[in-house]
Design an enzyme around this catalytic site. Structure first.
Site, PDB file in Angstrom:
ATOM      1  N   ARG A 167      -9.552   5.790  10.595  1.00 22.61           N
ATOM      2  CA  ARG A 167      -8.567   4.916  10.568  1.00 22.61           C
ATOM      3  C   ARG A 167      -7.805   6.256  12.000  1.00 22.61           C
ATOM      4  O   ARG A 167      -6.779   5.533  13.121  1.00 22.61           O
ATOM      5  CB  ARG A 167      -8.192   5.456  10.117  1.00 22.61           C
ATOM      6  CG  ARG A 167      -8.044   5.046   8.642  1.00 22.61           C
ATOM      7  CD  ARG A 167      -7.827   2.929   8.770  1.00 22.61           C
ATOM      8  NE  ARG A 167      -8.461   2.135   7.678  1.00 22.61           N
ATOM      9  CZ  ARG A 167      -7.216   2.228   6.408  1.00 22.61           C
ATOM     10  NH1 ARG A 167      -6.685   3.233   6.732  1.00 22.61           N
ATOM     11  NH2 ARG A 167      -7.874   1.351   5.450  1.00 22.61           N
ATOM     12  N   ARG A 178       0.758  -1.666   6.974  1.00 21.39           N
ATOM     13  CA  ARG A 178       1.318  -0.393   6.480  1.00 21.39           C
ATOM     14  C   ARG A 178       2.238  -0.146   7.713  1.00 21.39           C
ATOM     15  O   ARG A 178       2.668   0.891   6.941  1.00 21.39           O
ATOM     16  CB  ARG A 178       0.129   0.240   6.140  1.00 21.39           C
ATOM     17  CG  ARG A 178      -1.256  -0.291   5.379  1.00 21.39           C
ATOM     18  CD  ARG A 178      -1.452   0.987   4.676  1.00 21.39           C
ATOM     19  NE  ARG A 178      -1.018   2.037   3.939  1.00 21.39           N
ATOM     20  CZ  ARG A 178      -1.392   3.399   4.114  1.00 21.39           C
ATOM     21  NH1 ARG A 178      -2.784   3.265   3.714  1.00 21.39           N
ATOM     22  NH2 ARG A 178      -0.671   3.521   3.007  1.00 21.39           N
ATOM     23  N   HIS A 225     -11.481   7.382   4.512  1.00 26.40           N
ATOM     24  CA  HIS A 225     -10.720   8.858   4.979  1.00 26.40           C
ATOM     25  C   HIS A 225     -11.263   9.955   4.762  1.00 26.40           C
ATOM     26  O   HIS A 225     -11.672   9.905   4.051  1.00 26.40           O
ATOM     27  CB  HIS A 225      -9.381   8.368   4.431  1.00 26.40           C
ATOM     28  CG  HIS A 225      -7.836   7.741   5.137  1.00 26.40           C
ATOM     29  ND1 HIS A 225      -7.585   6.739   4.084  1.00 26.40           N
ATOM     30  CD2 HIS A 225      -7.646   7.100   5.984  1.00 26.40           C
ATOM     31  CE1 HIS A 225      -6.159   5.769   4.774  1.00 26.40           C
ATOM     32  NE2 HIS A 225      -6.024   6.442   5.653  1.00 26.40           N
ATOM     33  N   CYS A 267      -4.245  10.033  -2.928  1.00 25.55           N
ATOM     34  CA  CYS A 267      -3.982   8.584  -1.797  1.00 25.55           C
ATOM     35  C   CYS A 267      -3.053   8.761  -2.399  1.00 25.55           C
ATOM     36  O   CYS A 267      -1.761   8.382  -1.522  1.00 25.55           O
ATOM     37  CB  CYS A 267      -4.586   7.371  -1.565  1.00 25.55           C
ATOM     38  SG  CYS A 267      -6.327   7.476  -1.789  1.00 25.55           S
ATOM     39  N   ASP A 301       1.057  -1.600  -0.360  1.00 27.02           N
ATOM     40  CA  ASP A 301       0.253   0.589  -0.059  1.00 27.02           C
ATOM     41  C   ASP A 301       0.750   0.888  -0.386  1.00 27.02           C
ATOM     42  O   ASP A 301       0.490   2.664   0.261  1.00 27.02           O
ATOM     43  CB  ASP A 301      -1.062  -0.497   1.347  1.00 27.02           C
ATOM     44  CG  ASP A 301      -2.291  -0.740   1.043  1.00 27.02           C
ATOM     45  OD1 ASP A 301      -2.881  -0.578  -0.325  1.00 27.02           O
ATOM     46  OD2 ASP A 301      -3.073  -1.567   2.414  1.00 27.02           O
TER      47      ASP A 301
END
Ligand code: ARG
Length: 275
Positions: free
Chosen positions: A145, A96, A174, A268, A71
């Site tokens: 998150r 991550r 997000h 992103c 990612d």
């Protein structure tokens, strides 16, 4: 409707190529680990976005991709910088976790002031900055998150007011899937991604916001990068392109279909470095 001309401001960005991009775990509702990713196409699409940002006059730094961090292409999640100060990321999911260190090393090499976080936060995934709104304001998302405690931490690190907004729809996990800065003072957002109280806060702060709908958000139309004039957004997001054009901006569409499979699009993959 009459608009003063929308002027671009030169930006510095950080991107990371999808060299090791796969969808091998699922930490958001868009990820399906049973369908293989087209790695060649993903890289081609990413290169087109990088070249476009360069052609628009922006500086793009590239962070080396690390094997085992599929990612990492979503570079926006690695940190959040405001006026030369960097607030580091601390990822929600272990998969991550190591990305944060790769970003920290990048900023260290460049000589930035850097604050390591105590609280979970996913960088520009959940933080946006409006330099000319109310003297410089941070918008921050929580609910999926980023830990709300990180909002207070970011305010102490950055010395800017941080407005907490609660995200309520798991598809828009997000902040940058539900809201974007169009320029130094204005935003676009999809109200349904936020709690009713947070919708009232946004309406109060940004009476001129460009309002998006659910279809725009699902097309990742809010996951955009704007330099104040050019608004770069996913090819699917045609209706969103029309909305920003009607507000006086210039939409530029890029195909990032492969990267949507990991649950991300233009924003992103692009972190802004704010010196
Ligand atoms: N697969 C990544 C994750 O779920 C996608 C991150 C998208 N990045 C973003 N800034 N919204 O963490």
């Amino acid at each position: 409707m009459n608009h003063t001309e929308r002027l671009p401001r030169n930006r510095t960005y950080l991107m990371c190529p999808p060299k090791h991009f796969t969808v091998e775990y699922a930490i958001n509702p868009w990820m399906d680990s049973t369908v293989p990713v087209d790695a060649v196409l993903a890289l081609k699409q990413w290169e087109m976005l990088r070249d476009l940002l360069g052609d628009l006059g922006h500086q793009v730094h590239v962070l080396d991709a690390v094997p085992g961090l599929p990612d990492m292409v979503y570079a926006a999640n690695g940190a959040f910088s405001v006026d030369g100060m960097v607030y580091g990321a601390r990822f929600r999911y272990a998969e991550r976790g190591a990305e944060a260190e790769a970003h920290r090393e990048f900023y260290a090499l460049q000589g930035w002031k850097f604050a390591g976080p105590q609280h979970i936060n996913e960088g520009e995934g959940d933080f946006a900055y409006l330099p000319a709104a109310y003297g410089g304001m941070v918008l921050a998302g929580y609910g999926f998150r980023t830990d709300p405690a990180a909002h207070a931490e970011a305010q102490e690190v950055l010395g800017r007011p941080v407005v907490s907004l609660r995200l309520v729809d798991p598809a828009f996990y997000h902040l940058d899937t539900a809201l974007a800065a169009l320029d130094d003072r204005n935003v676009t957002y999809y109200p349904g991604a936020f709690s009713p109280a947070s919708q009232r806060v946004l309406a109060q702060l940004f009476p001129d916001a460009v309002i998006a709908d659910r279809a725009d958000a699902e097309a990742f139309g809010l996951n955009l990068v704007s330099d104040g004039r050019h608004v770069i957004l996913n090819t699917e997001a045609t209706a969103m392109g029309d909305k920003v054009r009607a507000a006086g901006y210039l939409p530029v569409h890029v195909d990032l279909s492969e990267l949507k499979r990991g649950g991300g699009s233009v924003k992103c993959t692009v972190a802004e470095l704010r010196h």
